[in-house]
Design a protein around this motif. Structure first.
Motif, mmCIF file in Angstrom:
data_model
loop_
_atom_site.group_PDB
_atom_site.id
_atom_site.type_symbol
_atom_site.label_atom_id
_atom_site.label_comp_id
_atom_site.label_asym_id
_atom_site.label_seq_id
_atom_site.Cartn_x
_atom_site.Cartn_y
_atom_site.Cartn_z
ATOM 1 N N PHE A 1 22.273 98.145 -12.387
ATOM 2 C CA PHE A 1 21.303 98.540 -13.403
ATOM 3 C C PHE A 1 21.011 97.352 -14.311
ATOM 4 O O PHE A 1 21.929 96.653 -14.741
ATOM 5 C CB PHE A 1 21.845 99.709 -14.227
ATOM 6 N N ASP A 2 19.721 97.109 -14.563
ATOM 7 C CA ASP A 2 19.279 96.051 -15.475
ATOM 8 C C ASP A 2 18.492 96.666 -16.612
ATOM 9 O O ASP A 2 17.648 97.552 -16.385
ATOM 10 C CB ASP A 2 18.360 95.046 -14.770
ATOM 11 N N GLN B 1 13.705 86.725 -24.845
ATOM 12 C CA GLN B 1 14.124 87.727 -23.866
ATOM 13 C C GLN B 1 15.611 87.996 -23.995
ATOM 14 O O GLN B 1 16.385 87.112 -24.368
ATOM 15 C CB GLN B 1 13.883 87.238 -22.431
ATOM 16 N N GLY B 2 15.996 89.217 -23.653
ATOM 17 C CA GLY B 2 17.403 89.553 -23.580
ATOM 18 C C GLY B 2 17.634 90.511 -22.431
ATOM 19 O O GLY B 2 16.794 91.387 -22.167
ATOM 20 N N ILE B 3 18.744 90.350 -21.715
ATOM 21 C CA ILE B 3 19.021 91.198 -20.556
ATOM 22 C C ILE B 3 20.503 91.547 -20.513
ATOM 23 O O ILE B 3 21.362 90.746 -20.894
ATOM 24 C CB ILE B 3 18.606 90.502 -19.240
ATOM 25 N N VAL B 4 20.804 92.757 -20.078
ATOM 26 C CA VAL B 4 22.174 93.163 -19.748
ATOM 27 C C VAL B 4 22.113 93.807 -18.369
ATOM 28 O O VAL B 4 21.182 94.552 -18.052
ATOM 29 C CB VAL B 4 22.769 94.139 -20.784
ATOM 30 N N SER B 5 23.088 93.495 -17.524
ATOM 31 C CA SER B 5 23.138 94.010 -16.154
ATOM 32 C C SER B 5 24.551 94.454 -15.842
ATOM 33 O O SER B 5 25.527 93.839 -16.297
ATOM 34 C CB SER B 5 22.714 92.938 -15.144
ATOM 35 N N ALA B 6 24.659 95.516 -15.070
ATOM 36 C CA ALA B 6 25.970 96.008 -14.642
ATOM 37 C C ALA B 6 25.867 96.508 -13.214
ATOM 38 O O ALA B 6 24.811 97.003 -12.787
ATOM 39 C CB ALA B 6 26.457 97.126 -15.564
ATOM 40 N N SER B 7 26.935 96.360 -12.449
ATOM 41 C CA SER B 7 26.960 96.836 -11.071
ATOM 42 C C SER B 7 28.321 97.421 -10.763
ATOM 43 O O SER B 7 29.355 96.868 -11.161
ATOM 44 C CB SER B 7 26.632 95.700 -10.094
ATOM 45 N N VAL B 8 28.316 98.554 -10.084
ATOM 46 C CA VAL B 8 29.542 99.227 -9.659
ATOM 47 C C VAL B 8 29.327 99.705 -8.230
ATOM 48 O O VAL B 8 28.439 100.526 -7.970
ATOM 49 C CB VAL B 8 29.894 100.416 -10.566
ATOM 50 N N GLY B 9 30.107 99.194 -7.311
ATOM 51 C CA GLY B 9 29.923 99.560 -5.916
ATOM 52 C C GLY B 9 28.538 99.154 -5.436
ATOM 53 O O GLY B 9 28.117 98.015 -5.574
ATOM 54 N N GLY B 10 27.798 100.105 -4.908
ATOM 55 C CA GLY B 10 26.459 99.822 -4.416
ATOM 56 C C GLY B 10 25.364 100.150 -5.400
ATOM 57 O O GLY B 10 24.188 100.233 -5.021
ATOM 58 N N VAL B 11 25.706 100.337 -6.692
ATOM 59 C CA VAL B 11 24.734 100.689 -7.721
ATOM 60 C C VAL B 11 24.679 99.581 -8.763
ATOM 61 O O VAL B 11 25.717 99.097 -9.230
ATOM 62 C CB VAL B 11 25.083 102.028 -8.400
ATOM 63 N N ALA C 1 13.550 98.794 -17.461
ATOM 64 C CA ALA C 1 14.800 99.231 -16.846
ATOM 65 C C ALA C 1 14.618 99.242 -15.340
ATOM 66 O O ALA C 1 13.549 99.620 -14.836
ATOM 67 C CB ALA C 1 15.192 100.617 -17.344
ATOM 68 N N LEU C 2 15.657 98.820 -14.601
ATOM 69 C CA LEU C 2 15.588 98.761 -13.139
ATOM 70 C C LEU C 2 16.917 99.237 -12.562
ATOM 71 O O LEU C 2 17.970 98.699 -12.897
ATOM 72 C CB LEU C 2 15.261 97.349 -12.674
ATOM 73 N N LEU C 3 16.841 100.233 -11.711
ATOM 74 C CA LEU C 3 18.019 100.810 -11.050
ATOM 75 C C LEU C 3 17.932 100.556 -9.557
ATOM 76 O O LEU C 3 16.882 100.751 -8.940
ATOM 77 C CB LEU C 3 18.092 102.314 -11.311
#
Length: 351
Positions: free
Chosen positions: A219-220, A207-217, A236-238
């Motif tokens: 994304f995976d 498995q591989g995952i990257v996640s990012a968050s900015v403010g209240g948003v 993908a999950l938003l």
């Protein structure tokens, strides 16, 4: 003998006796100092120091009572069969109870936080049938910094709010994983043993995952590859804060059935968790599956969809209830389909 001599002799004898008793008196030992349990606030609330160590321990869990309804509800949770291979029950409702307990031990080291975690479920469905009442190891792992090894839920276990979605096939493995946590950015990789999930013996998955968050948003982007069947899946999950609630959107695509996703060629799901009051949350949601699995391929041309609502109500501190009602429609063959209502009512005491 005069009265004066008698009195003096008696006084002398009494003094001698008192002195002997004083010499033999038992002196009580000083009580040893007691080490009281100290609160540990380095890792959040609920932790305390294990006496005599610098390790912090947190004990938690819940007691749950739930009644589910829907086609074959009494058998659908565990898919158990009797000695003839038939389902044990065809009842359209089922009540069960569950106790969950967890132990989380943490300490600081020169390599980061050292964690040992163990959790178990105690399920009670039908005490007259040993197969329906059992103890299950939910998780057991060791973690040092970003490195994690043991039996634990993978990133495929993460879903969206509500009870309308299903976004992972097998979500728990014996694994070794590493997650880099940069705050607003995360990246990780995991190697999973796929025992019992594929057509062969002990397969290996990555498995591989990257996640990012900015403010209240946030994304995976998650991917998984099953080396035994040589097939993979991506998801993908938003998630975004929107008005008085949280909107979430997710999608999965797979090349063919594999350990990480085997329900359909692709699916998309969405939900909106609306916080109506401090105690009440209302979450409508839905999901659509395209090209349902047929054998070892997705060439069936059949589809399925589900839509419903989940209500969460906090009765009081530590006690909550959840009600889920879902409408389902699915193709059975190219010319026949079925529709039905499913869901559950849950009461849970958390501690």
């Amino acid at each position: 003998m005069s009265i004066r001599s008698l009195l003096l002799g008696s006084a002398a004898a009494l003094a001698a006796t008192s002195g002997a008793q004083a010499a033999d008196a038992i002196v009580a030992a000083e009580p040893e100092p007691m080490e009281y349990v100290r609160v540990c606030d380095a890792f959040g609330t609920g932790y305390f120091y294990i006496p005599g160590t610098e390790t912090c321990l947190k004990i938690g869990g819940f007691i749950r009572f739930q009644t589910a309804f829907g086609p074959d509800a009494a058998d659908s949770r565990y898919k158990q069969v009797d000695s003839t291979g038939a389902d044990r029950s065809s009842s359209d409702w089922d009540a069960f109870s569950r106790a969950y307990i967890s132990f989380d031990a943490k300490s600081d080291t020169e390599y980061g936080t050292l964690t040992g975690f163990f959790a178990a479920e105690f399920n009670a469905d039908n005490d007259t049938d040993a197969g329906d009442s059992f103890i299950d190891v939910d998780e057991a792992y060791i973690q040092l910094g970003g490195l994690k090894a043991g039996f634990f839920y993978s990133w495929w276990d993460k879903g969206i709010n509500g009870e309308s979605d299903s976004l992972g096939n097998n979500t728990e493995f014996n694994s070794i994983a590493y997650l880099y946590d940069g705050g607003s950015f995360q990246a990780g990789v995991a190697v999973d043993e796929l025992e019992g999930t594929s057509t062969k013996s002990n397969g290996v998955g990555v498995q591989g995952i990257v996640s990012a968050s900015v403010g209240g948003v946030s994304f995976d982007l998650l991917g998984g590859y099953d080396t035994e069947v040589e097939e993979g899946a991506i998801r993908a999950l938003l998630s975004a804060d929107l008005g008085p609630g949280v909107f979430q959107l997710a999608g999965v695509w797979a090349s063919d059935p594999n350990a990480y996703w085997n329900a359909s060629e692709w699916t998309v799901a969405a939900s909106y968790a609306f916080k109506a009051t401090d105690k009440l949350k209302i979450t409508p949601g839905g999901q659509y599956w395209s090209d349902l699995r047929s054998g070892n391929t997705f060439d069936s041309g059949l589809d399925k969809w589900r839509a419903g609502v989940t209500l969460d109500y906090a009765v009081t501190e530590g006690l909550a209830t959840r009600v889920s009602v879902q409408y389902n429609q699915e193709d059975l063959t190219a010319t026949t389909d079925r529709d039905y209502v499913s869901g559950f009512v849950r009461l849970q005491r958390n501690f």
